[in-house]
Design a protein around this motif. Structure first.
Motif, PDB file in Angstrom:
ATOM      1  N   SER A  67       5.553  -0.870   1.621  1.00 52.57           N
ATOM      2  CA  SER A  67       4.607  -1.952   1.323  1.00 52.57           C
ATOM      3  C   SER A  67       3.738  -2.301   2.530  1.00 52.57           C
ATOM      4  N   GLU A  68       4.330  -2.267   3.739  1.00 46.46           N
ATOM      5  CA  GLU A  68       3.498  -2.526   4.932  1.00 46.46           C
ATOM      6  C   GLU A  68       2.459  -1.415   5.087  1.00 46.46           C
ATOM      7  N   ILE A  69       2.883  -0.177   4.873  1.00 47.09           N
ATOM      8  CA  ILE A  69       1.936   0.944   4.997  1.00 47.09           C
ATOM      9  C   ILE A  69       0.877   0.863   3.906  1.00 47.09           C
ATOM     10  N   ARG A  70       1.291   0.464   2.704  1.00 43.95           N
ATOM     11  CA  ARG A  70       0.310   0.340   1.618  1.00 43.95           C
ATOM     12  C   ARG A  70      -0.735  -0.732   1.958  1.00 43.95           C
ATOM     13  N   MET A  71      -0.291  -1.835   2.550  1.00 45.25           N
ATOM     14  CA  MET A  71      -1.259  -2.873   2.958  1.00 45.25           C
ATOM     15  C   MET A  71      -2.247  -2.316   3.979  1.00 45.25           C
ATOM     16  N   LEU A  72      -1.725  -1.592   4.970  1.00 49.33           N
ATOM     17  CA  LEU A  72      -2.621  -1.063   6.016  1.00 49.33           C
ATOM     18  C   LEU A  72      -3.554   0.006   5.444  1.00 49.33           C
ATOM     19  N   GLU A  73      -3.053   0.782   4.478  1.00 47.27           N
ATOM     20  CA  GLU A  73      -3.932   1.767   3.831  1.00 47.27           C
ATOM     21  C   GLU A  73      -5.023   1.076   3.017  1.00 47.27           C
ATOM     22  N   ALA A  74      -4.668  -0.041   2.398  1.00 50.81           N
ATOM     23  CA  ALA A  74      -5.678  -0.788   1.630  1.00 50.81           C
ATOM     24  C   ALA A  74      -6.756  -1.333   2.574  1.00 50.81           C
ATOM     25  N   GLY A  87      -1.893   6.100  12.635  1.00 52.42           N
ATOM     26  CA  GLY A  87      -3.119   5.503  13.192  1.00 52.42           C
ATOM     27  C   GLY A  87      -3.664   4.375  12.332  1.00 52.42           C
ATOM     28  N   LEU A  88      -2.764   3.586  11.719  1.00 55.13           N
ATOM     29  CA  LEU A  88      -3.211   2.583  10.750  1.00 55.13           C
ATOM     30  C   LEU A  88      -3.480   1.210  11.352  1.00 55.13           C
ATOM     31  N   ALA A  89      -3.043   0.970  12.584  1.00 57.24           N
ATOM     32  CA  ALA A  89      -3.296  -0.340  13.204  1.00 57.24           C
ATOM     33  C   ALA A  89      -3.428  -0.144  14.703  1.00 57.24           C
ATOM     34  N   ARG A  90      -4.239  -0.990  15.324  1.00 61.62           N
ATOM     35  CA  ARG A  90      -4.398  -0.845  16.775  1.00 61.62           C
ATOM     36  C   ARG A  90      -3.624  -1.903  17.539  1.00 61.62           C
ATOM     37  N   ARG A  91      -3.013  -2.845  16.811  1.00 64.53           N
ATOM     38  CA  ARG A  91      -2.252  -3.894  17.489  1.00 64.53           C
ATOM     39  C   ARG A  91      -1.169  -4.431  16.552  1.00 64.53           C
ATOM     40  N   ILE A  92      -0.203  -5.124  17.136  1.00 64.36           N
ATOM     41  CA  ILE A  92       0.830  -5.797  16.338  1.00 64.36           C
ATOM     42  C   ILE A  92       0.643  -7.309  16.473  1.00 64.36           C
TER      43      ILE A  92
END
Ligand code: NIG
Ligand code: FE
Length: 391
Positions: free
Chosen positions: A139-146, A193-198
């Motif tokens: 679900s976290e990956i799906r959010m970042l893909e969206a 490579g889906l996010a550049r920061r946390i």
């Protein structure tokens, strides 16, 4: 040969009311500002007709990607329940998590697009968007893909942040969830490579300083930037910890104390003010603006657009609130949605209309930019350009 010349403009390259440029024109080449002041042959010309020209606004803290709403929480709060009490009873963030886990990328995008377009209509050309309503790997990956899909579909730029440490999911203990975030989730997000920061929510009802320290170390090992939600409902000294780990930005800060201010100043961390959440939660404790100002901590202003604490899809409203509720000057408020917001995101290629930066800008039929901190509602740019192209 330039792509575009903008002339007859009242140019505010730094967006602050006191920093109007002597120049009346600038040229764009390949989406960037090529010169300020000079003119020359160009494929297109935009006569600003003496309008105010401002850098594109940057909303540097949002949770804009979600489905559903939490309208019922408004009633619960009206009946006396606090945000923390609602969260502890399984509402709050976790109720949005239930909706987001059940949603497809297409459903997430369809629900979010109108909110992002509303921001764009106000002159916002870059929006940071966080995950944090998935709280499991898929679900976290799906959010970042969206978020990535919306970035490709929309004319404005989006910058994704992994907020896996937003809440503890119901199926796990806090300790095992933090282990999972560090060992599986962050490496998977980084590898794709889906996010550049946390980001992380450090608060009594979420994660503590020890959790945060472990997550910061993991992020640094992966080369991810660090943001944190700090001192929103209580003083946890989270800002100090985040600053010590090189956080670019910390947000909320209503309970920030002097030590925290010093730590932000020492580390060049941006203080992100979220007056929409302050307003919607009926808070009374103000962030320490005078102390931040005296210590020269750069202040940014963002919507915190989310279904719980800040269902506010308007950066102009938040700009006005930052001035009216928090006492920012017009110049501080405008820098907060341009240059300082760019700095908070590590996007130093935008936020000012100076040579080499992205040609993201908007035209306003206003006597001066400070009007945006004076009139509430009824104001919109007459045109918005992203990388030199009209929206
Ligand atoms: O910035 N404080 C934690 N996160 C959000 C609220 C998210 C939610 O309630 O859904 C905030 O206020
Ligand atoms: Fe937030």
């Amino acid at each position: 040969m330039f792509d575009l010349i903008v002339d007859n403009a009242r140019l505010y390259p730094m967006a602050g009311a006191a920093s109007r440029a002597a120049a009346r024109s600038f040229a764009v080449l390949d989406g960037r500002i090529a010169t300020v002041g000079a003119t020359g042959p160009a494929r297109a010309r935009l006569d600003a007709e003496d309008r105010v020209v401002l850098p594109g606004f940057i909303d540097c803290h949002t949770h804009a990607l979600y489905v559903g709403d939490r309208l019922h929480e408004r009633e619960q709060r009206r009946a006396g329940a606090s945000y923390a009490e609602i969260a502890r009873a399984g509402g709050g963030i976790l109720s949005t998590v239930r909706g987001v886990r059940a949603a497809s990328v297409e459903q997430l995008c369809a629900a979010t697009k109108p909110r992002l377009l509303a921001l764009a209509r106000e002159g916002v050309t870059t929006v940071e968007v966080k995950s944090g309503y998935g709280l499991d790997l898929t679900s976290e990956i799906r959010m970042l893909e969206a978020i990535d899909q919306l970035r490709r579909e929309l004319p404005i730029d989006l910058s994704a942040t992994c907020l896996a440490a937003h809440a503890v999911p119901p199926e796990m203990s806090r300790a095992s969830y933090v282990d999972f975030v560090i060992e599986e989730l962050l490496p998977a997000v980084h590898a794709r490579g889906l996010a550049r920061r946390i980001d992380i929510y450090i608060e009594h009802l979420a994660f503590d300083l020890a959790d945060a320290e472990r997550i910061f170390l993991a992020a640094r090992t992966l080369g991810l930037g660090i943001h944190a939600h700090c001192e929103q409902l209580s003083l946890m000294h989270a800002s100090e910890l985040a600053a010590r780990h090189g956080a670019r930005a910390v947000s909320h800060l209503e309970y920030l104390d002097g030590r925290g201010i010093e730590a932000l100043a020492r580390n060049g961390t941006v203080a992100v003010l979220l007056p929409g959440a302050f307003y919607c939660l009926n808070e009374t404790r103000l962030p320490p603006i005078a102390g931040l100002r005296a210590a020269r901590v750069p202040m940014a202003v963002a919507t915190d657009l989310n279904p719980g604490t800040s269902p506010v899809a308007s950066l102009l409203t938040c700009l006005h609130m930052a001035a009216t509720l928090f006492g920012l000057s017009a110049e501080e408020a405008l820098l907060g949605v341009t240059d300082h917001a760019a700095h908070a995101l590590g996007l130093e290629d935008r936020g000012r209309l100076t040579v080499g930066r992205r040609a993201d800008f908007s035209l306003w039929d206003l006597p001066e930019p400070a009007m945006l901190t004076y009139q509430l509602g009824g104001l919109a740019p007459s045109a918005v350009y992203v990388e030199g192209k009209p929206l």
